[in-house]
Design an enzyme around this catalytic site. Structure first.
Site, PDB file in Angstrom:
ATOM      1  N   CYS B 101       0.885  -1.156   0.000  1.00 31.25           N
ATOM      2  CA  CYS B 101       0.000   0.000   0.000  1.00 31.25           C
ATOM      3  C   CYS B 101       0.926   1.210   0.000  1.00 31.25           C
ATOM      4  CB  CYS B 101      -0.905   0.007   1.229  1.00 31.25           C
ATOM      5  SG  CYS B 101      -1.751   1.585   1.474  1.00 31.25           S
ATOM      6  N   CYS B 104      -0.526   4.412   2.363  1.00 29.75           N
ATOM      7  CA  CYS B 104      -0.421   4.339   3.835  1.00 29.75           C
ATOM      8  C   CYS B 104       0.207   2.985   4.127  1.00 29.75           C
ATOM      9  CB  CYS B 104      -1.735   4.598   4.550  1.00 29.75           C
ATOM     10  SG  CYS B 104      -3.239   4.132   3.708  1.00 29.75           S
ATOM     11  N   SER B 105      -0.468   2.098   4.779  1.00 26.25           N
ATOM     12  CA  SER B 105       0.061   0.740   4.932  1.00 26.25           C
ATOM     13  C   SER B 105      -1.115  -0.195   5.095  1.00 26.25           C
ATOM     14  CB  SER B 105       0.999   0.638   6.142  1.00 26.25           C
ATOM     15  OG  SER B 105       2.105   1.506   6.005  1.00 26.25           O
ATOM     16  N   CYS B 106      -2.111  -0.064   4.202  1.00 25.51           N
ATOM     17  CA  CYS B 106      -3.307  -0.883   4.294  1.00 25.51           C
ATOM     18  C   CYS B 106      -2.929  -2.351   4.219  1.00 25.51           C
ATOM     19  CB  CYS B 106      -4.286  -0.510   3.184  1.00 25.51           C
ATOM     20  SG  CYS B 106      -4.916   1.170   3.391  1.00 25.51           S
TER      21      CYS B 106
END
Lengths: 222, 196
Positions: B101, B104-106
């Site tokens: 991602c 963000c850091s999904c």
């Protein structure tokens, strides 16, 4: 918006970290507490939502985004959301931390809360929409040259690029407007495949990149 | 851009924020502790490993998982935040999938728990969409040159689970034993599963 959070394709970061087996979810106790406070205050206390949280991350100063790591980022975003909703006065956390450290600091008073007037129309972000999808599997699409001041989920490296729709996903709430409480604007989402040469030029490593893109980011490619 | 010398460390900021919120009854430390414990103990990659092991041992389940990942995963009891819409990507001799991602850091929390540090690191997020073969090699995975690489940037709310290839020599293993060798990193696509 063009922010430090939009990292795709940026160069100069050096080598990636080699994964460590059995890494704990939280490296230090404060990370777990920052995580819990963020999740527990996001909707219930600040009256905001997940899209607003991601937009808060994108609005952080690059130092705040990068220096304290992932949960530091969350902590700064939680503070920003609580300040945006006037649950905390500006500078309240700084002042308290300095007082805890023995400095003589006057803390700001407790403000009158100012939360967004927002109730989601359903749980989560999946929604039913009446319009038929504008694009179908196999269609060639081009991403628009969008540079909004506010939130977007169109990564910078995917602007003005031509790809192929590989899946039509169910409709989702549009984060661009939902994050700033300007409406859910649910719309279809497409998985779009791009060649690496289209993204990075003819010298690129050969691979296919897939991204999910909202309908309003796309136009039909000639 | 410089870092102010009197910048408050995050541990002290967290403590200050928690004080401000608990004094006003806005958060309850015991609720926080239960929440933290849930993500430390109950929600983690073992959930995903059970899904993978079942797909390896039950062809009907594998087909259902690849057709509708969300429903097949929910059937095993795994659902919740960041798991509303899960798509399963199957590794093969022809294709290697890897997930990121960049914005963000999904990450698919219900099946993999909270993301590991390498996944959240700017270097991974920036580079795997530009030079995935090089990045994977730095992480210890040399993808054979004839195998195509497909990178998935989860830029909306779709979350991905990678179904790794079942390693040779595990023909007689049951699902519990197989779940024990399935790693978090293999389910994101930066490692393969080994029987050793």
């Amino acid at each position: 918006m063009d922010s430090i959070a939009d990292l795709g394709g940026m160069q100069g970061w050096g080598r990636v970290r080699v994964p460590a087996a059995d890494e704990p979810p939280f490296a230090e106790p404060w990370e777990g507490r920052a995580f819990a406070m963020t999740v527990l205050t996001m909707g219930r206390i600040s009256g905001r939502n997940l899209d607003a949280f991601r937009h808060a991350l994108a609005r952080l100063h690059p130092v705040d985004y990068l220096v304290d790591g992932y949960y530091g980022r969350w902590l700064h975003a939680a503070e920003l959301m609580l300040t945006d909703s006037s649950i905390l006065g500006p500078g309240a956390v700084d002042a308290r931390a300095r007082r805890n450290g023995g400095e003589t600091v006057t803390e700001p008073g407790v403000p009158e809360p100012d939360k967004p007037d927002y109730t989601p129309t359903a749980a989560g972000s999946l929604r039913e929409v009446e319009q038929a999808p504008a694009f179908a599997e196999g269609d060639a699409v081009r991403t628009l040259d969008l540079h909004p001041v506010g939130p977007t989920k169109l990564p910078g490296y995917l602007r003005r690029r031509t790809g192929t729709v590989t899946a039509v996903c169910p409709a989702h709430v549009l984060p661009d407007t939902n994050a700033v409480f300007a409406g859910e604007n649910a719309q279809h989402v497409y998985t779009v495949a791009f060649t690496s040469a289209e993204l990075w030029g003819p010298g690129a490593e050969e691979f296919t990149l897939h991204a999910e893109l909202f309908e309003s980011y796309l136009e039909a490619a000639a | 851009m410089s870092i102010p010398p009197d910048r408050i460390p995050p541990a002290l900021r967290t403590e200050a924020l928690e004080q401000l919120l608990t004094e006003r009854g806005l958060v309850d430390p015991s609720v926080m502790e239960r929440f933290i414990a849930t993500y430390e103990r109950d929600v983690g990659p073992l959930n995903g490993a059970r899904v993978v092991a079942r797909a390896w041992t039950d062809p009907g389940y594998r087909a259902a998982l690849l057709c509708d990942g969300t429903a097949a995963i929910e059937e095993m009891g795994f659902s919740g935040p960041q798991g509303e819409h899960i798509v399963v990507l199957e590794q093969s001799e022809e294709v290697h999938h890897v997930v990121v991602c960049t914005l963000c850091s999904c990450y698919p929390w219900p099946v993999l728990g909270l993301p590991p540090s390498w996944y959240k690191d700017p270097a991974y997020r920036a580079r795997v969409v530009r030079e995935p073969r090089t990045v994977l090699s730095e992480m210890g995975l040399d993808v054979p040159p004839e195998r195509r690489i497909e990178v998935w940037d989860s830029s909306a709310e779709v979350r991905y689970l990678v179904l790794p290839q079942r390693p040779a020599g595990t023909g007689s293993w049951d699902a519990d034993a197989l779940a024990g060798i399935v790693t978090r990193d293999a389910m994101v696509g930066v490692a393969e599963v080994s029987a050793a």
